[in-house]
Design a protein around this motif. Sequence first.
Motif, PDB file in Angstrom:
ATOM      1  N   GLY A  95       0.784  -1.225   0.000  1.00 44.64           N
ATOM      2  CA  GLY A  95       0.000   0.000   0.000  1.00 44.64           C
ATOM      3  C   GLY A  95       0.814   1.271   0.000  1.00 44.64           C
ATOM      4  N   SER A  96       2.112   1.174  -0.185  1.00 40.38           N
ATOM      5  CA  SER A  96       2.978   2.358  -0.131  1.00 40.38           C
ATOM      6  C   SER A  96       2.583   3.390  -1.180  1.00 40.38           C
ATOM      7  N   ALA A  97       2.523   4.655  -0.765  1.00 40.65           N
ATOM      8  CA  ALA A  97       2.142   5.741  -1.664  1.00 40.65           C
ATOM      9  C   ALA A  97       3.351   6.424  -2.297  1.00 40.65           C
ATOM     10  N   THR A  98       4.546   5.964  -1.955  1.00 43.87           N
ATOM     11  CA  THR A  98       5.762   6.545  -2.542  1.00 43.87           C
ATOM     12  C   THR A  98       6.671   5.424  -3.044  1.00 43.87           C
ATOM     13  N   PRO A  99       7.346   5.640  -4.158  1.00 38.34           N
ATOM     14  CA  PRO A  99       8.265   4.620  -4.684  1.00 38.34           C
ATOM     15  C   PRO A  99       9.544   4.574  -3.863  1.00 38.34           C
ATOM     16  N   PRO A 100      10.309   3.497  -3.963  1.00 42.07           N
ATOM     17  CA  PRO A 100      11.594   3.409  -3.257  1.00 42.07           C
ATOM     18  C   PRO A 100      12.522   4.534  -3.725  1.00 42.07           C
ATOM     19  N   ILE A 108       8.752   2.204 -14.007  1.00 43.64           N
ATOM     20  CA  ILE A 108       8.134   1.645 -12.795  1.00 43.64           C
ATOM     21  C   ILE A 108       8.863   2.083 -11.530  1.00 43.64           C
ATOM     22  N   ARG A 109      10.140   2.476 -11.632  1.00 41.55           N
ATOM     23  CA  ARG A 109      10.854   2.899 -10.430  1.00 41.55           C
ATOM     24  C   ARG A 109      10.318   4.224  -9.891  1.00 41.55           C
ATOM     25  N   HIS A 110       9.532   4.933 -10.678  1.00 45.16           N
ATOM     26  CA  HIS A 110       8.957   6.202 -10.232  1.00 45.16           C
ATOM     27  C   HIS A 110       7.475   6.081  -9.871  1.00 45.16           C
ATOM     28  N   ILE A 111       6.938   4.864  -9.927  1.00 47.81           N
ATOM     29  CA  ILE A 111       5.517   4.656  -9.644  1.00 47.81           C
ATOM     30  C   ILE A 111       5.354   4.014  -8.269  1.00 47.81           C
ATOM     31  N   PRO A 112       4.540   4.573  -7.391  1.00 46.02           N
ATOM     32  CA  PRO A 112       4.295   3.973  -6.073  1.00 46.02           C
ATOM     33  C   PRO A 112       3.719   2.572  -6.221  1.00 46.02           C
ATOM     34  N   PRO A 113       4.089   1.645  -5.340  1.00 50.39           N
ATOM     35  CA  PRO A 113       3.566   0.276  -5.405  1.00 50.39           C
ATOM     36  C   PRO A 113       2.047   0.212  -5.478  1.00 50.39           C
ATOM     37  N   ALA A 114       1.370   1.112  -4.767  1.00 51.39           N
ATOM     38  CA  ALA A 114      -0.095   1.102  -4.755  1.00 51.39           C
ATOM     39  C   ALA A 114      -0.679   1.380  -6.134  1.00 51.39           C
ATOM     40  N   GLN A 115       0.106   2.011  -7.016  1.00 49.80           N
ATOM     41  CA  GLN A 115      -0.385   2.332  -8.359  1.00 49.80           C
ATOM     42  C   GLN A 115       0.090   1.342  -9.425  1.00 49.80           C
ATOM     43  N   LEU A 116       1.126   0.579  -9.116  1.00 47.73           N
ATOM     44  CA  LEU A 116       1.644  -0.380 -10.092  1.00 47.73           C
ATOM     45  C   LEU A 116       0.601  -1.420 -10.473  1.00 47.73           C
ATOM     46  N   MET A 117      -0.244  -1.789  -9.511  1.00 47.75           N
ATOM     47  CA  MET A 117      -1.245  -2.807  -9.782  1.00 47.75           C
ATOM     48  C   MET A 117      -2.270  -2.366 -10.819  1.00 47.75           C
ATOM     49  N   ALA A 167       2.442  -6.601  -7.169  1.00 49.50           N
ATOM     50  CA  ALA A 167       2.813  -5.316  -7.747  1.00 49.50           C
ATOM     51  C   ALA A 167       3.984  -4.658  -7.016  1.00 49.50           C
ATOM     52  N   HIS A 168       3.962  -4.715  -5.686  1.00 48.49           N
ATOM     53  CA  HIS A 168       5.006  -4.035  -4.921  1.00 48.49           C
ATOM     54  C   HIS A 168       6.367  -4.722  -5.049  1.00 48.49           C
ATOM     55  N   GLN A 169       6.376  -5.965  -5.568  1.00 46.30           N
ATOM     56  CA  GLN A 169       7.622  -6.710  -5.727  1.00 46.30           C
ATOM     57  C   GLN A 169       8.238  -6.551  -7.114  1.00 46.30           C
ATOM     58  N   LEU A 170       7.519  -5.885  -7.995  1.00 47.84           N
ATOM     59  CA  LEU A 170       7.914  -5.857  -9.403  1.00 47.84           C
ATOM     60  C   LEU A 170       9.253  -5.166  -9.632  1.00 47.84           C
ATOM     61  N   LEU A 171       9.501  -4.065  -8.954  1.00 49.05           N
ATOM     62  CA  LEU A 171      10.747  -3.337  -9.166  1.00 49.05           C
ATOM     63  C   LEU A 171      11.949  -4.172  -8.750  1.00 49.05           C
TER      64      LEU A 171
END
Length: 314
Positions: free
Chosen positions: A174-179, A251-260, A270-274
């Motif tokens: 559910g993270s709203a910010t990317p790593p 994808i490195r600039h997209i928050p996990p919550a939005q990758l899905m 989704a959060h594991q994709l990067l």
Amino acid sequence: MRLGVLDVGSNTVHLLVVDAHHGAHPWPAHSEKVVLRLAEQIGPDGALTDAGADGLVKAVGMAKAAATGLEADDLIAFATSAVRDATNAAEVLARVRDETGVRLAVLSGADEARLTFLAVRRWFGWSAGRLLVLDIGGGSLEIAAGIDEDPDAAVSLPLGAGRLTRERLRVDPGSATPPSAEAVDKLREYVEGRLDKVVDQMTEVGWGRAVATSKTFRTLARLAGAAPSGAGLWARRSLTRAGLRQVIGFIRHIPPAQLMELEGVSSGRAHQLLAGAVVAEAVMRRLDLDSLDICPWALREGVILRRLDQLEPI
């Protein structure tokens, strides 16, 4: 025969039921999965938590009931890195057996690599020549290479997408910010260090055709422009290193919550994709791979094929 295969992985508990006989193509009759993320339910002491064990027992019980209802002649159940790495694995396996009647066999990383290699060999056939097979799972990375059905080299490294997301990037679904860029760079350095010996080993064995399998690679290939799942099992799919770099770039600039929300990306992974993409790019670069063919068969199919090989032909 109708055969059930229960795969207890780092992310999901997946039941696949197929109709098949010795020497035949196994045709899927039923598939169902439960997302447990067992790898994320390992406590500070390295043990699977009570909640994780409860969820596993329930999921296995449901899968057994489904296989029984579908009149499966046999049920092969196995677990991979999440259970394998748990310090209380023996206790958890005993509880699963006592409460469900299902005996989970724990596969070693090398066995995972070998069985996946078998599936890829059978899919592409002998005309594919010497193969290199890559598989990024939730807990580990498997690499195998060889000319026969049993690879000349098979290794497993703790470079799974889920493991690295949890331990290195430290992001949740559910993270709203990317790593941060720093976290990604440190992850890449860590992966590079773990690949050194394997690169030398695989290069010595050699290969003529490079293949990737399983969910992470299929998702990355889809984002890079490969045919969607709706195109069918036999549609040719591949992943180029150039395409992978483009995928990582956005994808490195997209928050996990939005990758899905991206087409082809499952909500549970989704959060594991990067992290998976970083591993894929590092392996391709270090092994000098410009492109990978994507194989729809992987570990589960390898287990099925090995079981069918044990049947006496009529």
